[in-house]
Design a protein around this motif. Structure first.
Motif, PDB file in Angstrom:
ATOM      1  N   LEU A 154      13.816  -7.319   1.557  1.00  0.00           N
ATOM      2  CA  LEU A 154      12.722  -8.037   2.219  1.00  0.00           C
ATOM      3  C   LEU A 154      12.169  -7.247   3.404  1.00  0.00           C
ATOM      4  CD1 LEU A 154      13.926 -11.760   2.160  1.00  0.00           C
ATOM      5  CD2 LEU A 154      12.336 -10.603   0.617  1.00  0.00           C
ATOM      6  N   MET A 155      13.033  -6.567   4.148  1.00  0.00           N
ATOM      7  CA  MET A 155      12.551  -5.775   5.265  1.00  0.00           C
ATOM      8  C   MET A 155      11.755  -4.564   4.790  1.00  0.00           C
ATOM      9  SD  MET A 155      13.044  -7.187   8.111  1.00  0.00           S
ATOM     10  CE  MET A 155      12.591  -5.803   9.156  1.00  0.00           C
ATOM     11  N   THR A 156      12.172  -3.980   3.671  1.00  0.00           N
ATOM     12  CA  THR A 156      11.402  -2.879   3.088  1.00  0.00           C
ATOM     13  C   THR A 156       9.984  -3.331   2.777  1.00  0.00           C
ATOM     14  OG1 THR A 156      13.338  -1.789   2.124  1.00  0.00           O
ATOM     15  CG2 THR A 156      11.223  -1.325   1.112  1.00  0.00           C
ATOM     16  N   SER A 157       9.870  -4.467   2.104  1.00  0.00           N
ATOM     17  CA  SER A 157       8.560  -4.986   1.717  1.00  0.00           C
ATOM     18  C   SER A 157       7.751  -5.400   2.941  1.00  0.00           C
ATOM     19  CB  SER A 157       8.728  -6.176   0.773  1.00  0.00           C
ATOM     20  OG  SER A 157       9.407  -5.781  -0.393  1.00  0.00           O
ATOM     21  N   TYR A 158       8.421  -6.020   3.907  1.00  0.00           N
ATOM     22  CA  TYR A 158       7.734  -6.466   5.116  1.00  0.00           C
ATOM     23  C   TYR A 158       7.115  -5.293   5.868  1.00  0.00           C
ATOM     24  CZ  TYR A 158       7.073  -7.967   9.931  1.00  0.00           C
ATOM     25  OH  TYR A 158       6.536  -8.192  11.169  1.00  0.00           O
ATOM     26  N   LEU A 159       7.881  -4.220   6.036  1.00  0.00           N
ATOM     27  CA  LEU A 159       7.357  -3.066   6.769  1.00  0.00           C
ATOM     28  C   LEU A 159       6.198  -2.423   6.030  1.00  0.00           C
ATOM     29  CD1 LEU A 159       8.254  -1.851   9.512  1.00  0.00           C
ATOM     30  CD2 LEU A 159       9.900  -3.443   8.551  1.00  0.00           C
ATOM     31  N   GLY A 160       6.212  -2.506   4.701  1.00  0.00           N
ATOM     32  CA  GLY A 160       5.108  -1.942   3.931  1.00  0.00           C
ATOM     33  C   GLY A 160       3.802  -2.661   4.187  1.00  0.00           C
ATOM     34  N   THR A 161       3.844  -3.986   4.226  1.00  0.00           N
ATOM     35  CA  THR A 161       2.624  -4.754   4.446  1.00  0.00           C
ATOM     36  C   THR A 161       2.283  -4.897   5.928  1.00  0.00           C
ATOM     37  OG1 THR A 161       3.953  -6.781   4.300  1.00  0.00           O
ATOM     38  CG2 THR A 161       2.816  -6.071   2.313  1.00  0.00           C
ATOM     39  N   GLN A 162       3.285  -4.862   6.791  1.00  0.00           N
ATOM     40  CA  GLN A 162       3.019  -4.963   8.228  1.00  0.00           C
ATOM     41  C   GLN A 162       2.231  -3.755   8.722  1.00  0.00           C
ATOM     42  OE1 GLN A 162       3.265  -7.435  10.148  1.00  0.00           O
ATOM     43  NE2 GLN A 162       2.776  -6.473  12.104  1.00  0.00           N
ATOM     44  N   ALA A 163       2.458  -2.606   8.105  1.00  0.00           N
ATOM     45  CA  ALA A 163       1.680  -1.418   8.470  1.00  0.00           C
ATOM     46  C   ALA A 163       0.193  -1.689   8.254  1.00  0.00           C
ATOM     47  CB  ALA A 163       2.135  -0.225   7.632  1.00  0.00           C
ATOM     48  N   GLU A 164      -0.130  -2.338   7.161  1.00  0.00           N
ATOM     49  CA  GLU A 164      -1.531  -2.671   6.879  1.00  0.00           C
ATOM     50  C   GLU A 164      -2.047  -3.695   7.881  1.00  0.00           C
ATOM     51  OE1 GLU A 164      -4.139  -3.664   2.919  1.00  0.00           O
ATOM     52  OE2 GLU A 164      -2.284  -4.779   3.213  1.00  0.00           O
ATOM     53  N   ALA A 165      -1.185  -4.622   8.290  1.00  0.00           N
ATOM     54  CA  ALA A 165      -1.603  -5.676   9.220  1.00  0.00           C
ATOM     55  C   ALA A 165      -2.011  -5.118  10.576  1.00  0.00           C
ATOM     56  CB  ALA A 165      -0.481  -6.704   9.399  1.00  0.00           C
ATOM     57  N   VAL A 166      -1.470  -3.944  10.942  1.00  0.00           N
ATOM     58  CA  VAL A 166      -1.820  -3.360  12.239  1.00  0.00           C
ATOM     59  C   VAL A 166      -2.858  -2.246  12.095  1.00  0.00           C
ATOM     60  CG1 VAL A 166       0.365  -3.979  13.316  1.00  0.00           C
ATOM     61  CG2 VAL A 166       0.150  -1.759  12.163  1.00  0.00           C
ATOM     62  N   GLY A 167      -3.518  -2.201  10.932  1.00  0.00           N
ATOM     63  CA  GLY A 167      -4.649  -1.296  10.758  1.00  0.00           C
ATOM     64  C   GLY A 167      -4.363  -0.002  10.027  1.00  0.00           C
ATOM     65  N   LEU A 168      -3.133   0.181   9.534  1.00  0.00           N
ATOM     66  CA  LEU A 168      -2.794   1.381   8.765  1.00  0.00           C
ATOM     67  C   LEU A 168      -2.931   1.095   7.281  1.00  0.00           C
ATOM     68  CD1 LEU A 168       0.440   2.402  10.708  1.00  0.00           C
ATOM     69  CD2 LEU A 168      -1.891   3.240  11.087  1.00  0.00           C
ATOM     70  N   ASP A 169      -2.787   2.126   6.462  1.00  0.00           N
ATOM     71  CA  ASP A 169      -2.758   1.908   5.021  1.00  0.00           C
ATOM     72  C   ASP A 169      -1.451   1.217   4.654  1.00  0.00           C
ATOM     73  OD1 ASP A 169      -5.205   3.119   4.610  1.00  0.00           O
ATOM     74  OD2 ASP A 169      -4.312   5.107   4.301  1.00  0.00           O
ATOM     75  N   ARG A 170      -1.506   0.408   3.603  1.00  0.00           N
ATOM     76  CA  ARG A 170      -0.269  -0.218   3.124  1.00  0.00           C
ATOM     77  C   ARG A 170       0.688   0.861   2.655  1.00  0.00           C
ATOM     78  NH1 ARG A 170      -0.947  -4.970  -1.031  1.00  0.00           N
ATOM     79  NH2 ARG A 170      -1.742  -5.915   0.876  1.00  0.00           N
ATOM     80  N   VAL A 171       1.942   0.720   3.017  1.00  0.00           N
ATOM     81  CA  VAL A 171       2.949   1.733   2.698  1.00  0.00           C
ATOM     82  C   VAL A 171       3.728   1.304   1.459  1.00  0.00           C
ATOM     83  CG1 VAL A 171       4.972   2.980   3.530  1.00  0.00           C
ATOM     84  CG2 VAL A 171       3.171   2.319   5.131  1.00  0.00           C
ATOM     85  N   TYR A 172       3.691   2.156   0.432  1.00  0.00           N
ATOM     86  CA  TYR A 172       4.478   1.906  -0.777  1.00  0.00           C
ATOM     87  C   TYR A 172       5.670   2.854  -0.889  1.00  0.00           C
ATOM     88  CZ  TYR A 172       0.712  -1.035  -2.625  1.00  0.00           C
ATOM     89  OH  TYR A 172      -0.214  -2.025  -2.809  1.00  0.00           O
ATOM     90  N   GLY A 173       5.616   3.945  -0.134  1.00  0.00           N
ATOM     91  CA  GLY A 173       6.631   4.969  -0.284  1.00  0.00           C
ATOM     92  C   GLY A 173       7.924   4.643   0.430  1.00  0.00           C
ATOM     93  N   GLY A 174       8.759   5.669   0.556  1.00  0.00           N
ATOM     94  CA  GLY A 174      10.061   5.497   1.176  1.00  0.00           C
ATOM     95  C   GLY A 174      11.158   5.796   0.177  1.00  0.00           C
TER      96      GLY A 174
END
Length: 202
Positions: free
Chosen positions: A124-144
């Motif tokens: 859940l934290m992996t997924s959260y950090l991926g979408t939270q990046a988008e919430a603060v104006g960055l591209d959504r993160v799928y990698g890692g």
């Protein structure tokens, strides 16, 4: 791994199914709902595998189906031109519940609930950090280190193996070691995404 780098290839391979869904008239949200049902079925199958080991195979098949449908709903939304923030929210909430169902089922199958909790929080934290990046104006993160596509592939492979392998390694069956991977690598992936997001925000 990360299978997320092959996302564009997978989406192109889904085009025949997308075209079929358009002809049938099914909606992306309906597909997302069916995908969630498949994940719930996988969780139940895994949970019951302690009594009947071959149920791991049914769970694996349902996980594969969930993954295909997860790709299909997004492709269909793009094809129909109905992509929206509401649809994206719908899809991501259902994906997180799907993750919970599957991992809870795996933990139940071997009665390792603390390990299951650690694995679920890592995912859940992996997924959260991926979408939270988008919430603060960055591209959504799928990698890692471990994205959702990687998790689905690992669950499928390990579940198939678990249907036939009962031996334990250092006190844990193969499913237990999968949960260890999800717990450790999941949190490391979350931290990795956090690091890159923070660096991009500076």
């Amino acid at each position: 791994m990360t299978l997320s780098s092959f996302r564009n290839i997978a989406e192109r391979m889904m085009q025949p199914l997308v075209a079929g869904a358009v002809r049938v008239g099914v909606t992306p949200n309906a597909i997302s709902f069916v995908a969630l049902v498949m994940a719930a079925g996988a969780g139940v199958s895994f949970g019951l595998a302690s009594e009947q080991q071959l149920l791991y195979l049914l769970g694996a098949a349902l996980v594969i189906t969930n993954g295909i449908l997860d790709l299909l709903d997004g492709g269909l939304a793009r094809e129909l031109g109905v992509e929206s923030d509401a649809g994206d929210m719908f899809d991501h909430v259902f994906d997180r519940y799907a993750d919970i169902f599957v991992i809870a089922g795996l933990a139940t199958s071997i009665a390792e609930y603390a390990l299951g909790f650690a694995a679920i929080t890592g995912v859940l934290m992996t997924s959260y950090l991926g979408t939270q990046a988008e919430a603060v104006g960055l591209d959504r993160v799928y990698g890692g280190l471990l994205g959702r596509a990687d998790r689905l592939a690992l669950v499928t492979i390990v579940a198939i193996a678990a249907a036939f392998i009962e031996q334990k390694l250092y006190g844990l069956p193969i499913v237990g070691w999968l949960l260890v991977v999800f717990a450790v690598v999941g949190h490391l992936t979350a931290l990795q995404r956090f690091y890159y997001a923070m660096r991009a925000l500076r």
